[in-house]
Design a protein around this motif. Structure first.
Motif, PDB file in Angstrom:
ATOM      1  N   ILE A 245       0.836  -1.203   0.000  1.00 59.14           N
ATOM      2  CA  ILE A 245       0.000   0.000   0.000  1.00 59.14           C
ATOM      3  C   ILE A 245       0.870   1.252   0.000  1.00 59.14           C
ATOM      4  O   ILE A 245       0.617   2.211  -0.744  1.00 59.14           O
ATOM      5  CB  ILE A 245      -0.938   0.003   1.219  1.00 59.14           C
ATOM      6  CG1 ILE A 245      -1.915  -1.168   1.142  1.00 59.14           C
ATOM      7  CG2 ILE A 245      -1.698   1.312   1.316  1.00 59.14           C
ATOM      8  CD1 ILE A 245      -2.744  -1.349   2.405  1.00 59.14           C
ATOM      9  N   LEU A 246       1.918   1.235   0.822  1.00 56.39           N
ATOM     10  CA  LEU A 246       2.810   2.393   0.911  1.00 56.39           C
ATOM     11  C   LEU A 246       3.525   2.630  -0.409  1.00 56.39           C
ATOM     12  O   LEU A 246       3.640   3.777  -0.870  1.00 56.39           O
ATOM     13  CB  LEU A 246       3.833   2.172   2.033  1.00 56.39           C
ATOM     14  CG  LEU A 246       4.841   3.300   2.272  1.00 56.39           C
ATOM     15  CD1 LEU A 246       4.123   4.590   2.636  1.00 56.39           C
ATOM     16  CD2 LEU A 246       5.829   2.905   3.366  1.00 56.39           C
ATOM     17  N   ALA A 247       4.004   1.554  -1.031  1.00 52.93           N
ATOM     18  CA  ALA A 247       4.712   1.695  -2.308  1.00 52.93           C
ATOM     19  C   ALA A 247       3.790   2.276  -3.383  1.00 52.93           C
ATOM     20  O   ALA A 247       4.177   3.170  -4.148  1.00 52.93           O
ATOM     21  CB  ALA A 247       5.264   0.344  -2.753  1.00 52.93           C
ATOM     22  N   ALA A 248       2.561   1.760  -3.437  1.00 49.44           N
ATOM     23  CA  ALA A 248       1.605   2.266  -4.427  1.00 49.44           C
ATOM     24  C   ALA A 248       1.265   3.732  -4.164  1.00 49.44           C
ATOM     25  O   ALA A 248       1.188   4.539  -5.091  1.00 49.44           O
ATOM     26  CB  ALA A 248       0.340   1.418  -4.404  1.00 49.44           C
ATOM     27  N   GLY A 249       1.080   4.058  -2.878  1.00 46.14           N
ATOM     28  CA  GLY A 249       0.766   5.438  -2.532  1.00 46.14           C
ATOM     29  C   GLY A 249       1.892   6.394  -2.868  1.00 46.14           C
ATOM     30  O   GLY A 249       1.659   7.480  -3.412  1.00 46.14           O
ATOM     31  N   LEU A 250       3.117   6.003  -2.554  1.00 45.74           N
ATOM     32  CA  LEU A 250       4.272   6.858  -2.849  1.00 45.74           C
ATOM     33  C   LEU A 250       4.460   7.024  -4.353  1.00 45.74           C
ATOM     34  O   LEU A 250       4.780   8.118  -4.839  1.00 45.74           O
ATOM     35  CB  LEU A 250       5.535   6.276  -2.220  1.00 45.74           C
ATOM     36  CG  LEU A 250       5.631   6.385  -0.693  1.00 45.74           C
ATOM     37  CD1 LEU A 250       6.856   5.632  -0.190  1.00 45.74           C
ATOM     38  CD2 LEU A 250       5.708   7.857  -0.268  1.00 45.74           C
ATOM     39  N   ALA A 251       4.272   5.916  -5.082  1.00 47.23           N
ATOM     40  CA  ALA A 251       4.410   6.000  -6.538  1.00 47.23           C
ATOM     41  C   ALA A 251       3.350   6.927  -7.126  1.00 47.23           C
ATOM     42  O   ALA A 251       3.642   7.762  -7.998  1.00 47.23           O
ATOM     43  CB  ALA A 251       4.286   4.605  -7.153  1.00 47.23           C
ATOM     44  N   GLY A 252       2.123   6.799  -6.657  1.00 47.80           N
ATOM     45  CA  GLY A 252       1.062   7.669  -7.141  1.00 47.80           C
ATOM     46  C   GLY A 252       1.285   9.121  -6.756  1.00 47.80           C
ATOM     47  O   GLY A 252       1.021  10.034  -7.551  1.00 47.80           O
ATOM     48  N   LEU A 253       1.795   9.325  -5.546  1.00 53.85           N
ATOM     49  CA  LEU A 253       2.078  10.684  -5.083  1.00 53.85           C
ATOM     50  C   LEU A 253       3.153  11.340  -5.942  1.00 53.85           C
ATOM     51  O   LEU A 253       3.011  12.487  -6.381  1.00 53.85           O
ATOM     52  CB  LEU A 253       2.509  10.641  -3.619  1.00 53.85           C
ATOM     53  CG  LEU A 253       2.830  11.976  -2.939  1.00 53.85           C
ATOM     54  CD1 LEU A 253       1.622  12.893  -2.960  1.00 53.85           C
ATOM     55  CD2 LEU A 253       3.277  11.733  -1.502  1.00 53.85           C
ATOM     56  N   ALA A 254       4.238  10.590  -6.206  1.00 53.57           N
ATOM     57  CA  ALA A 254       5.324  11.143  -7.017  1.00 53.57           C
ATOM     58  C   ALA A 254       4.867  11.400  -8.443  1.00 53.57           C
ATOM     59  O   ALA A 254       5.143  12.465  -9.025  1.00 53.57           O
ATOM     60  CB  ALA A 254       6.512  10.182  -7.006  1.00 53.57           C
ATOM     61  N   ALA A 255       4.162  10.430  -9.024  1.00 52.14           N
ATOM     62  CA  ALA A 255       3.703  10.589 -10.402  1.00 52.14           C
ATOM     63  C   ALA A 255       2.725  11.753 -10.530  1.00 52.14           C
ATOM     64  O   ALA A 255       2.806  12.552 -11.474  1.00 52.14           O
ATOM     65  CB  ALA A 255       3.035   9.297 -10.881  1.00 52.14           C
ATOM     66  N   GLY A 256       1.812  11.869  -9.578  1.00 50.55           N
ATOM     67  CA  GLY A 256       0.835  12.945  -9.641  1.00 50.55           C
ATOM     68  C   GLY A 256       1.475  14.317  -9.492  1.00 50.55           C
ATOM     69  O   GLY A 256       1.138  15.256 -10.216  1.00 50.55           O
ATOM     70  N   ALA A 257       2.407  14.430  -8.542  1.00 56.19           N
ATOM     71  CA  ALA A 257       3.066  15.719  -8.315  1.00 56.19           C
ATOM     72  C   ALA A 257       3.882  16.138  -9.539  1.00 56.19           C
ATOM     73  O   ALA A 257       3.841  17.300  -9.970  1.00 56.19           O
ATOM     74  CB  ALA A 257       3.964  15.636  -7.080  1.00 56.19           C
ATOM     75  N   LEU A 258       4.623  15.199 -10.106  1.00 50.63           N
ATOM     76  CA  LEU A 258       5.439  15.529 -11.276  1.00 50.63           C
ATOM     77  C   LEU A 258       4.573  15.818 -12.499  1.00 50.63           C
ATOM     78  O   LEU A 258       4.894  16.692 -13.315  1.00 50.63           O
ATOM     79  CB  LEU A 258       6.406  14.383 -11.577  1.00 50.63           C
ATOM     80  CG  LEU A 258       7.508  14.183 -10.527  1.00 50.63           C
ATOM     81  CD1 LEU A 258       8.305  12.915 -10.816  1.00 50.63           C
ATOM     82  CD2 LEU A 258       8.446  15.397 -10.508  1.00 50.63           C
ATOM     83  N   SER A 259       3.470  15.086 -12.636  1.00 52.03           N
ATOM     84  CA  SER A 259       2.563  15.336 -13.749  1.00 52.03           C
ATOM     85  C   SER A 259       1.947  16.726 -13.653  1.00 52.03           C
ATOM     86  O   SER A 259       1.879  17.468 -14.642  1.00 52.03           O
ATOM     87  CB  SER A 259       1.460  14.276 -13.770  1.00 52.03           C
ATOM     88  OG  SER A 259       0.526  14.541 -14.784  1.00 52.03           O
TER      89      SER A 259
END
Length: 232
Positions: A50-64
């Motif tokens: 869950i943490l890995a998915a959340g961090l990946a989504g957070l990073a991708a969303g912020a950079l996007s």
């Protein structure tokens, strides 16, 4: 005497718009990250997953968001520069005609023709381009939009918003992690909806309800999708 440190109306409006954009960016971070982690929590009890998915989504969303904001504001800045260049060329080619256009702008705002011409003449004597840009284009040649600032603000606001659901989902017991996260997100959306409405001088109740309903629907949809892929 005017205090040089006091912000002008244009500066204040720009700051309020930036603040409102930051609040909306935080709102996007909250909803996007909450959707991911709640969907993952419905599919698995594994905190690292869950943490890995959340961090990946957070990073991708912020950079996007940052890249999109950079492209958008860069285009706006290019347009502003083109308008200023056209104004500069007109001043060089036909200063008398440009002066009359500026005077006409002040006549349209309520000044008499003689006074408008006097104001236009005096302003043009100090900074002709600045006077024309302010009256005709509503631009300040020395304060154009900055794409790097917009991109940085997007990254920061999205990340701040996304941290809340990410912490809520991983720091609480398994059996209550989804409802606790849901409540935390709803409360955060109430705040961002209220603040964005206040900054935009819009009705707070309507904006807050829209924000909360949108976030709740997103979380409900991702929870349903996650439940369909329950892996324990």
């Amino acid at each position: 005497m005017v205090d040089d440190a006091e912000p002008s109306r244009g500066d204040l409006g720009g700051r309020l718009n930036q603040l409102r954009a930051g609040v909306l960016g935080a709102n996007d971070g909250i909803v996007s990250t909450a959707g991911i982690v709640i969907g993952m929590a419905a599919a698995t009890n594994s905190v690292p997953v869950i943490l890995a998915a959340g961090l990946a989504g957070l990073a991708a969303g912020a950079l996007s968001m940052a890249s999109g904001e950079y492209v958008s504001v860069s285009t706006q800045r290019d347009t502003e520069r083109a308008l200023l260049e056209a104004e500069r060329a007109q001043l060089a080619r036909d200063p008398e005609g440009a002066l009359q256009e500026l005077a006409d702008e002040y006549v349209a705002k309520g000044l008499s023709a003689p006074l408008a011409l006097q104001v236009a003449t005096e302003l043009s004597a100090g900074d002709a381009l600045g006077a024309h840009a302010d009256a005709e284009l509503h631009l300040d040649p020395d304060a154009l939009t900055n794409p790097w600032q917009a991109a940085a603000a997007s990254i920061v606001s999205f990340t701040i918003g996304g941290i809340l659901p990410l912490l809520a989902i991983v720091l609480v017991p398994v059996d209550v992690r989804v409802p606790v996260t849901f409540v935390a997100v709803v409360l955060a959306l109430v705040l961002t909806g209220y603040v964005s409405a206040r900054l935009g001088h819009a009705p707070t109740s309507r904006a807050t309800v829209r924000t909360v309903v949108g976030g709740a629907l997103a979380m409900g949809a991702t929870f349903a999708l996650g439940s369909a892929f329950d892996v324990g």
